[in-house]
Design a protein around this motif. Sequence first.
Motif, PDB file in Angstrom:
ATOM      1  N   GLN A   1      -5.724  -7.685   0.198  1.00 63.12           N
ATOM      2  CA  GLN A   1      -5.030  -8.580   1.069  1.00 63.12           C
ATOM      3  C   GLN A   1      -3.435  -8.759   1.115  1.00 63.12           C
ATOM      4  OE1 GLN A   1      -6.816 -12.202  -1.304  1.00 63.12           O
ATOM      5  NE2 GLN A   1      -8.918 -12.641   0.431  1.00 63.12           N
ATOM      6  N   MET A   2      -2.875  -7.970   0.018  1.00 63.94           N
ATOM      7  CA  MET A   2      -1.474  -8.508   0.238  1.00 63.94           C
ATOM      8  C   MET A   2      -0.804  -7.711   1.040  1.00 63.94           C
ATOM      9  SD  MET A   2      -1.452  -9.066  -4.254  1.00 63.94           S
ATOM     10  CE  MET A   2      -2.105  -9.768  -5.055  1.00 63.94           C
ATOM     11  N   ALA A   3       0.032  -8.351   2.112  1.00 63.29           N
ATOM     12  CA  ALA A   3       1.236  -7.491   3.054  1.00 63.29           C
ATOM     13  C   ALA A   3       1.927  -6.573   1.426  1.00 63.29           C
ATOM     14  CB  ALA A   3       1.638  -8.317   4.146  1.00 63.29           C
ATOM     15  N   PRO A   4       1.805  -5.015   1.876  1.00 67.27           N
ATOM     16  CA  PRO A   4       3.236  -4.590   1.431  1.00 67.27           C
ATOM     17  C   PRO A   4       5.049  -4.476   1.222  1.00 67.27           C
ATOM     18  CG  PRO A   4       1.920  -3.091   2.678  1.00 67.27           C
ATOM     19  CD  PRO A   4       1.339  -4.655   3.027  1.00 67.27           C
ATOM     20  N   ILE A   5       5.247  -4.986  -0.021  1.00 70.60           N
ATOM     21  CA  ILE A   5       7.177  -4.605   0.840  1.00 70.60           C
ATOM     22  C   ILE A   5       7.124  -3.054   0.503  1.00 70.60           C
ATOM     23  CG2 ILE A   5       9.273  -5.757   0.411  1.00 70.60           C
ATOM     24  CD1 ILE A   5       7.854  -7.969  -0.863  1.00 70.60           C
ATOM     25  N   THR A   6       7.759  -1.658   1.696  1.00 70.14           N
ATOM     26  CA  THR A   6       7.972  -1.023   1.988  1.00 70.14           C
ATOM     27  C   THR A   6       9.263  -0.867   0.725  1.00 70.14           C
ATOM     28  OG1 THR A   6       6.626  -0.726   3.413  1.00 70.14           O
ATOM     29  CG2 THR A   6       7.520   0.990   2.773  1.00 70.14           C
ATOM     30  N   THR A   7      10.108  -0.653   1.655  1.00 69.73           N
ATOM     31  CA  THR A   7      11.956  -1.611   0.654  1.00 69.73           C
ATOM     32  C   THR A   7      12.073  -2.732   1.222  1.00 69.73           C
ATOM     33  OG1 THR A   7      12.458  -0.752   2.937  1.00 69.73           O
ATOM     34  CG2 THR A   7      11.354   0.642   1.347  1.00 69.73           C
ATOM     35  N   ALA A   8      13.645  -2.980   0.237  1.00 69.95           N
ATOM     36  CA  ALA A   8      14.173  -4.448   0.346  1.00 69.95           C
ATOM     37  C   ALA A   8      15.566  -3.638   0.192  1.00 69.95           C
ATOM     38  CB  ALA A   8      13.895  -5.518  -0.245  1.00 69.95           C
ATOM     39  N   ARG A   9      16.355  -3.471   1.469  1.00 73.26           N
ATOM     40  CA  ARG A   9      17.664  -3.422   1.330  1.00 73.26           C
ATOM     41  C   ARG A   9      19.157  -3.826   1.224  1.00 73.26           C
ATOM     42  NH1 ARG A   9      15.026  -0.591  -1.205  1.00 73.26           N
ATOM     43  NH2 ARG A   9      14.523   2.347  -0.942  1.00 73.26           N
TER      44      ARG A   9
END
Lengths: 300, 300
Positions: free
Chosen positions: B232-240
Amino acid sequence: MITPFKYAVLALFLAGGTALAASKSPADILQGAPAGDWRAVDPDNTLLMEVGGHGVVIELAPQFAPRHVANIRTLAHEHFFDGLAVVRVQDNFVVQWGDPNAEDTAKARSLGGASGKLPAEFSIPAKNLPIAKLPDPDGWAPVTGFVDGFPVAEDPARNQAWITHCYGVVGAGRDNPIDSSTGAELYAIIGQAPRMLDLNITVVGRVLVGMQYLAALPRGTAAMGMYDKPEQMAPITTARLLADLPPEDRPKLQVLRTDSKTWKALVEARRNPPDAFHVHKANFTNICSLTVPVREGGKP
Amino acid sequence: MITPFKYAVLALFLAGGTALAASKSPADILQGAPAGDWRAVDPDNTLLMEVGGHGVVIELAPQFAPRHVANIRTLAHEHFFDGLAVVRVQDNFVVQWGDPNAEDTAKARSLGGASGKLPAEFSIPAKNLPIAKLPDPDGWAPVTGFVDGFPVAEDPARNQAWITHCYGVVGAGRDNPIDSSTGAELYAIIGQAPRMLDLNITVVGRVLVGMQYLAALPRGTAAMGMYDKPEQMAPITTARLLADLPPEDRPKLQVLRTDSKTWKALVEARRNPPDAFHVHKANFTNICSLTVPVREGGKP
């Protein structure tokens, strides 16, 4: 994660009554509420709308908007909303559904036995209205509180009372003429309370169940959150008054009485949360920071 | 639908600057703003997070939470958030992401070069803080206004200032100990401003772009809006940090200066909407009812 305790307390308020093991005072307050502190919803003034496969229950407010509510009851009775859809979702503002051409007589869907012209119902007389007043100042209005579960503001000097535009409140879309709403197009608030709409539009009720679906609909990408394409719109399969449903199909909903001691205690627990998380107690709250508990089948 | 005119005005504020043909005074005000009334975002203190395929831009507030912001900058620099996800969405409250075990030393993800222990940063000294004060009372705090685009409250008697929990504000989740947040788990406000959190938690920034995606994520069905299942969780691909991206990949964002005459005029237009729809002008507004315009590439 943020402390489970605090969240349990908030969840209780925000979800409207899911008792959780870790919660403390508000849950205890609710658990201790006598049966008489709850009231059943009125089947004649409660709408069950199936939207995108989810049930949304709206309690109408005939005391505040008698003509609009009567119209909406007629529309529901005649299945006006069936086959219509959510046409607009603007982030931090509103979700809107019904006939998008309601104000265009050339394109509007037939209202059947309902009226196509209603007076504006922006306020009612405040005198003698049994409001459970909040102790804190509001800013937008001289007095705020609750009337039978509805968030209400009053201006005693003008003898006006009105439902405030809090989260989940439902109003009747209009065009610039103040008498251009019929209830054929409705909206619910899904963000910070847009109180500047107060006294500018006819409020007809509030969502008791299902805000978590309405508020999570994809935002429309056209101007003002309108949907560009019909396939984006969540369909309204049916919208029925509970009274028009067989008794066994009606949700057995109860709303906490806002003239009860239980509600008063919940408000105070919100003003000064009795927990270890809140090291700063605001000793304050606001009409739109409170959610009146709703339960199904006699269970919180 | 509700009057296009009124909606255009609101859309302008709520969407943060989409100029629309039908809009009047606020749009005109923004159109007439000199270039110097806009400021660029600081690449060292702005985070671009890819969540479920959508870009979310968060402006950090080092002035208000220097230690937490420094930690978040280190975490982003070391790609800490990559592969984590949104773990919780509670309707009318928060969306929360990052390491759900941040406070459990046995299970928490390694913080790498970031600190695992930080002091609470709930407020800063109010004295000499250049706040663009609002003219209206708030209730939760003696003074409110904006500091460099951030909604801020002040208590001059206690010499405290803090970012208020308005829509889109981002904070660092904590457990009961006030020094238990690190920034490894963050939340954004997606409903009515939960001002009772003010002075109880470290606020680290605000979402400039992408609230419409975060706020439309499906609500979690477990207690407190937690997701039951990883899928169910929206993935965090990157955080920059923008500073860690090649210049050509950085969004060219500008924020309207809240110490500008343009902003002052917009606030006044919100207090007394100069349009035909608002037959009742509140002559009032509230810190969390205002949204500071953001534009990309020099266009509103």
